[in-house]
Every structure is written in structure tokens, then in C-alpha cells.
Design a protein around this motif. Sequence first.
Motif, PDB file in Angstrom:
ATOM      1  N   LEU A  39       0.810  -1.214   0.000  1.00 31.79           N
ATOM      2  CA  LEU A  39       0.000   0.000   0.000  1.00 31.79           C
ATOM      3  C   LEU A  39       0.845   1.266   0.000  1.00 31.79           C
ATOM      4  N   TYR A  40       2.153   1.141   0.310  1.00 37.31           N
ATOM      5  CA  TYR A  40       3.005   2.318   0.398  1.00 37.31           C
ATOM      6  C   TYR A  40       3.529   2.774  -0.966  1.00 37.31           C
ATOM      7  N   LYS A  41       3.554   4.074  -1.165  1.00 37.37           N
ATOM      8  CA  LYS A  41       4.190   4.657  -2.337  1.00 37.37           C
ATOM      9  C   LYS A  41       5.711   4.521  -2.200  1.00 37.37           C
ATOM     10  N   PHE A  42       6.403   4.546  -3.326  1.00 38.81           N
ATOM     11  CA  PHE A  42       7.874   4.569  -3.390  1.00 38.81           C
ATOM     12  C   PHE A  42       8.520   3.251  -2.943  1.00 38.81           C
ATOM     13  N   MET A  43       7.732   2.288  -2.516  1.00 40.34           N
ATOM     14  CA  MET A  43       8.279   1.026  -2.024  1.00 40.34           C
ATOM     15  C   MET A  43       7.847  -0.096  -2.964  1.00 40.34           C
ATOM     16  N   ASP A  44       8.248   0.034  -4.219  1.00 37.92           N
ATOM     17  CA  ASP A  44       7.759  -0.856  -5.274  1.00 37.92           C
ATOM     18  C   ASP A  44       8.475  -2.201  -5.288  1.00 37.92           C
ATOM     19  N   ILE A  45       9.794  -2.164  -5.129  1.00 37.99           N
ATOM     20  CA  ILE A  45      10.587  -3.383  -5.308  1.00 37.99           C
ATOM     21  C   ILE A  45      10.509  -4.282  -4.081  1.00 37.99           C
ATOM     22  N   LEU A 215      16.769  -7.881  -5.559  1.00 39.74           N
ATOM     23  CA  LEU A 215      18.086  -7.241  -5.491  1.00 39.74           C
ATOM     24  C   LEU A 215      18.556  -6.839  -6.886  1.00 39.74           C
ATOM     25  N   ASP A 216      18.351  -7.721  -7.848  1.00 40.06           N
ATOM     26  CA  ASP A 216      18.725  -7.410  -9.230  1.00 40.06           C
ATOM     27  C   ASP A 216      17.934  -6.225  -9.774  1.00 40.06           C
ATOM     28  N   MET A 217      16.693  -6.069  -9.273  1.00 47.05           N
ATOM     29  CA  MET A 217      15.840  -4.979  -9.735  1.00 47.05           C
ATOM     30  C   MET A 217      16.218  -3.630  -9.118  1.00 47.05           C
ATOM     31  N   GLY A 218      17.074  -3.669  -8.083  1.00 51.09           N
ATOM     32  CA  GLY A 218      17.527  -2.409  -7.492  1.00 51.09           C
ATOM     33  C   GLY A 218      16.999  -2.130  -6.102  1.00 51.09           C
ATOM     34  N   LEU A 219      16.801  -3.167  -5.289  1.00 48.38           N
ATOM     35  CA  LEU A 219      16.261  -2.981  -3.946  1.00 48.38           C
ATOM     36  C   LEU A 219      17.135  -2.057  -3.102  1.00 48.38           C
ATOM     37  N   VAL A 220      18.447  -2.236  -3.172  1.00 49.33           N
ATOM     38  CA  VAL A 220      19.343  -1.417  -2.341  1.00 49.33           C
ATOM     39  C   VAL A 220      19.195   0.062  -2.696  1.00 49.33           C
ATOM     40  N   ASP A 221      19.155   0.370  -3.982  1.00 47.31           N
ATOM     41  CA  ASP A 221      19.000   1.767  -4.402  1.00 47.31           C
ATOM     42  C   ASP A 221      17.634   2.315  -3.993  1.00 47.31           C
ATOM     43  N   GLU A 222      16.600   1.478  -4.049  1.00 52.77           N
ATOM     44  CA  GLU A 222      15.271   1.926  -3.615  1.00 52.77           C
ATOM     45  C   GLU A 222      15.313   2.345  -2.156  1.00 52.77           C
TER      46      GLU A 222
END
Length: 310
Positions: A39-45, A215-222
Motif C-alpha cells: 500500500l506504500y508509495k515509493f516502495m515498489d521493489i 536485489l537485481d531490480m535495485g532494492l538497495v537503491d530503492e
Amino acid sequence: MNREIIIVAGPTAVGKTKYAIEIAKNFNGEIVSSDSMQLYKFMDIGSAKPTQEEQNQVKHYLVDEIDPREPFSVAEYQKRARDAIEQIFSKGKTPVISGGTGLYVNSLIYEMDFSAPPVGNEYRKKLENLAAKHGNEYVHQLLSKQDSEAAARIHPNNLKKVIRALEVAENSEQGIQPFEKSFVKTSDYAYKLIGLSRNREELYERINLRVDMLLDMGLVDEIKGLLDMGLTSDSISMKGIGYKEIIGYLNGEYDLEHAVYLVKRNTRHYAKRQITWFKRYDDIKWFNISEYNSDDEAVKEIITWLRENR
């Protein structure tokens, strides 16, 4: 009009989104998420949110709606989700609830009271202080020693209910009501509850693969971006699995390899707790996806069962 909702529940990574979409397509439905992170914005990955393509197939509610910097409660979820259900009914469509957050599912099928307990109780203050110092799990362990049955049915993160149960256990030898008697079922609508499961080895493999994929999708950067927005490890939204472990890595508490290990381990443990939670419902119809040759075959049987039982 048939005021009946369909609930698709089960552990993380079992495949709820895909199955909910297929069910919604077959029953002229729209989906209401019952996932406490999606339900949270900006927390897609990190939340494994439905992709835009998936959301384009069927309208979704309570996905990507809440600012993670704002407080959010089960009570607020209940209000928003029930409003969404009524919107869907008003269109002559079927609400399909999809997600694995047990408390959210409870809030839709039971008349739950979310009012805060009265303040001023010294025992309650002591428990709240213990939770603040040692974490919710610590207080939940205290409940396990006092009333193991209550502890088994109350999630450790539902601190208010854990504390209420401890107060009852402290003042009574009877404990609190059994799970099936704790709440009165809602009279606002009927429901069919579908439980999805897989063999443990397959589910754990899917969890591990999903973590690698995120992680490959960019979790750390998110997560770096969320921290730059002002969120911290103390933010409720950042306490979700996948977020809190990576924050530890970013804070230099351990290396990335250990962070990944923690995410996978904690997700597997969470999946086990979810299964235990949903198995307590006596009216849930389980489908073990591992027993079918394909998703299409499993979907077909679920659709057939729903048509025969609605």
C-alpha cells in the motif's frame, strides 16, 4: 446483487497476485490488496508490488496509495478497504481481496474493535516500555509463557493485542477467547476464503529466488532513496522484511551477503507464520499449487470450485 467477496490468502511468494487477477477476470472483479507493504508509495521493489502491467489487467485498490512517512494502522486499513469494497459492489462487480497480512484479512471478515485500550495502567506501561527497549518479539515471548494459545493466534507485531492478552492473563486464569470466538463475523457481506499453498521446498525456493530478483531490480537503491526522503529504521513502513535488513547493511552493521541471508531467512520464517495464521480459519478452502501440472490447471480448479460454491 450477490454481496460476496472473494479472498485469496496465503504465504508470501506463493503466487497470490497472479491467481487473484485470474479470479477477478472470471468473476467481473476488482482487487483490494490486503498486503501491509504494497500500500506504500515509493516502495515498489521490496514489497513485490503488482507490476503496472498486472494492475492494467484488473483495477487494484490500496496499492501505491499511502505515503510511507505517514502513520498507518490496521484501523485505517479497515476503513479504506471496506470503502473500496463498497465502491466495487456499487459497480455491480466482485471485490477480490488479495494478500497475506492476516490482521488485514481479519479486519474485513470480522467486526474488530480497534479502539485504544485505556491509559494509566502500570502493568501496561511496563509492557510498552519493554517493547520499546527489547522489541515486540520480547513481549510476545512473555505472552507465550503466560498463555501459549493466545500467543499462537496473535501476531508479534500486533503489540496492542499482545498487551491486552497479557493483561487478561495477568488478571485471570481463563486467558482470552479462542481465535474462532474472538470476533463476530461481519454482516456487511458474505465471503469465500481461498488459501494458496505450495510444498515447503518449492515455496522456500520461490522465496529465495524472489529475494535475488528484487536485489537485481535495485532494492538497495530503492532503500537508499527512501532514506534520502527522511525515512529511518524507526519508521513503521521501513520495518518490513527486506527493508530493515538492507538498512542494517547500509548502516555498516554487516556486509551485503549477510543482509541477503537475513532477508531470505526472515522471509521464510514469515511465510511459516502466515501459514499458521491462515490455517486457523475453519472456513478456508486450501489449494496446494504444487499438486497441479501448471498454474492454468490450478486456476481452472479454483474457478470451478468458486462457481459451484458461490
